[in-house]
Enzyme design. Structure first.
Site, PDB file in Angstrom:
ATOM      1  NE  ARG A 108     122.195  59.820 -15.462  1.00  0.00           N
ATOM      2  CZ  ARG A 108     122.031  60.128 -14.170  1.00  0.00           C
ATOM      3  NH1 ARG A 108     123.041  60.043 -13.332  1.00  0.00           N
ATOM      4  NH2 ARG A 108     120.852  60.521 -13.711  1.00  0.00           N
ATOM      5  CG  HIS A 135     117.776  64.759 -14.932  1.00  0.00           C
ATOM      6  ND1 HIS A 135     117.363  63.519 -15.383  1.00  0.00           N
ATOM      7  CD2 HIS A 135     118.251  64.557 -13.671  1.00  0.00           C
ATOM      8  CE1 HIS A 135     117.595  62.615 -14.449  1.00  0.00           C
ATOM      9  NE2 HIS A 135     118.125  63.213 -13.412  1.00  0.00           N
ATOM     10  CD  GLN A 138     115.190  64.684  -9.993  1.00  0.00           C
ATOM     11  OE1 GLN A 138     115.951  63.737 -10.022  1.00  0.00           O
ATOM     12  NE2 GLN A 138     114.347  64.897  -8.986  1.00  0.00           N
ATOM     13  CG  ASP A 226     121.343  69.924  -9.497  1.00  0.00           C
ATOM     14  OD1 ASP A 226     121.824  69.063  -8.739  1.00  0.00           O
ATOM     15  OD2 ASP A 226     121.389  69.835 -10.743  1.00  0.00           O
ATOM     16  CB  CYS A 265     117.678  66.381  -8.875  1.00  0.00           C
ATOM     17  SG  CYS A 265     119.364  66.972  -9.100  1.00  0.00           S
ATOM     18  NE  ARG A 293     114.131  60.584 -11.603  1.00  0.00           N
ATOM     19  CZ  ARG A 293     115.449  60.532 -11.798  1.00  0.00           C
ATOM     20  NH1 ARG A 293     116.257  61.126 -10.941  1.00  0.00           N
ATOM     21  NH2 ARG A 293     115.962  59.946 -12.868  1.00  0.00           N
TER      22      ARG A 293
HETATM   23  N1   CP Z   1     118.743  62.761  -9.458  1.00  0.00           N
HETATM   24  C1   CP Z   1     119.401  61.844 -10.156  1.00  0.00           C
HETATM   25  O1   CP Z   1     119.205  61.697 -11.363  1.00  0.00           O
HETATM   26  O2   CP Z   1     120.247  61.089  -9.422  1.00  0.00           O
HETATM   27  P1   CP Z   1     121.296  60.011  -9.965  1.00  0.00           P
HETATM   28  O3   CP Z   1     122.425  60.770 -10.613  1.00  0.00           O
HETATM   29  O4   CP Z   1     121.723  59.277  -8.747  1.00  0.00           O
HETATM   30  O5   CP Z   1     120.609  59.135 -10.968  1.00  0.00           O
HETATM   31  N1  NVA Z   2     123.088  68.636 -12.466  1.00  0.00           N
HETATM   32  C1  NVA Z   2     123.443  67.367 -11.925  1.00  0.00           C
HETATM   33  C2  NVA Z   2     122.237  66.488 -11.797  1.00  0.00           C
HETATM   34  C3  NVA Z   2     122.505  65.152 -11.159  1.00  0.00           C
HETATM   35  C4  NVA Z   2     121.294  64.275 -11.127  1.00  0.00           C
HETATM   36  C5  NVA Z   2     124.489  66.703 -12.780  1.00  0.00           C
HETATM   37  O1  NVA Z   2     124.328  66.682 -14.006  1.00  0.00           O
HETATM   38  O2  NVA Z   2     125.465  66.198 -12.231  1.00  0.00           O
END
Ligand code: CP
Ligand code: NVA
Length: 307
Positions: A108, A135, A138, A226, A265, A293
């Site tokens: 990440r 992502h 997700q 989101d 998400c 997930r």
């Molecule tokens: N939806 C998602 O990726 O959540 P986190 O940021 O908690 O991993």
């Molecule tokens: N769009 C959000 C997704 C979190 C899982 C972010 O990047 O913070």
């Protein structure tokens, strides 16, 4: 050849469908089992997996870690401050070195270019655990969730309400692969990158951008939202104000089908992009998607390592 899981648009639809059907099988094998027990077929036995998180995470981090353990593997989990990652050591060297120790990397990070660079120099598979631009894990989990409830997503109308962000971008890519139409309902200023929209349209995507809730919600099979402010963005009160009329609430859900599903998400900002009534209501499959997930990512890990 090494298989990475970086972006939905780079993966063949047959392979995406194989991942989803394997995820369903893996899910059904887990019924009534303690979360820490091993799967019958320990598909990651003797594998060690690095989890590198440059941003906070609840779902992605736990679901990958638990998934690896269920599959019989081991994990090493680190945050940005714990390793030399693009600061004291460049990305390429980090990727080369970690490839000598581990069998798979979940990353990440911020800019997608970092993910691509890491994958280029890694001699083991790399899975995208979220970047500023995408992502994919997700969105595959969301599609599994939709299809469990309503059957194939092909030909359906998916409405994205909110920011043209990373999750939205992966939906755009998925729309082309899975053959659903994609309606973006959000402020003009925060639409997804025109370059990606054009690329997806040129690949056959049925993509529509609107600010009209009637157009967006009417006949929608799946509504997704989101956060209005993603993790990589600084606080921005003006941006949040721009989104007020794009909140997913009961009034807008009344425009949709009775059996329309709602996904988010998570983490959710209740009272902002989604109301309590919607996220806790009958249409919401948000927590099923969070569970999925785990199952989808187990299938992705098997796909990159064993297929
Ligand atoms: N939806 C998602 O990726 O959540 P986190 O940021 O908690 O991993
Ligand atoms: N769009 C959000 C997704 C979190 C899982 C972010 O990047 O913070």
């Amino acid at each position: 050849m090494i298989k990475h899981f970086l972006d939905i648009k780079d993966i063949n639809i047959d392979e995406l469908k194989t991942i989803l059907s394997h995820a369903s099988e893996l899910k059904s094998e887990r019924i009534n089992k303690p979360k820490g027990s091993k799967d019958v077929n320990q598909l990651l036995k003797n594998f060690v997996v690095a989890l590198i998180f440059e941003k906070p995470s609840t779902r992605t981090r736990f679901s990958f870690d638990v998934g690896v353990r269920q599959m019989g593997g081991e994990t090493i989990s680190v945050s940005q401050s714990e390793i030399h990652f693009g600061k004291n050591e460049n990305i390429a060297d980090t990727a080369r070195v970690l490839s000598r120790y581990v069998d798979l990397v979940i990353l990440r990070t911020f800019d997608q270019k970092v993910l691509f660079e890491f994958a280029e120099y890694s001699s083991v598979p790399v899975i995208n655990g979220l970047t500023n631009q995408s992502h994919p894990c997700q969105v595959l989990a969301d599609i599994l969730t939709y299809e469990e409830c309503r059957g194939s997503i092909e030909g359906k109308k998916v409405t994205w309400a909110g920011d043209g962000n990373n999750v939205c971008n992966s939906y755009l890519q998925a729309a082309v692969k899975f053959g659903f139409s994609f309606c973006f309902f959000g402020p003009e200023k925060y639409r997804p990158e025109p370059k990606l929209v054009t690329e997806m349209e040129n690949s056959g995507g049925d993509i529509f951008l609107t600010t009209d809730p009637n157009v967006a919600f009417r006949q929608a099979h799946l509504v997704v939202t989101d956060t209005w402010l993603s993790m990589h963005e600084a606080d921005n009160t003006d941006k949040i104000k721009t989104f007020q009329m794009f909140q997913v609430n009961s009034e807008k859900m009344n425009i949709a089908h009775r059996d329309t599903i709602v996904l988010h998400c998570l983490p959710a900002h209740r009272g902002y992009e989604i109301t309590d009534a919607v996220i806790d209501g009958n249409s919401s499959k948000v927590f099923d998607a969070a569970e999925n997930r785990l199952h989808v990512q187990k299938a992705i890990m098997n796909w990159v390592l064993n297929s």
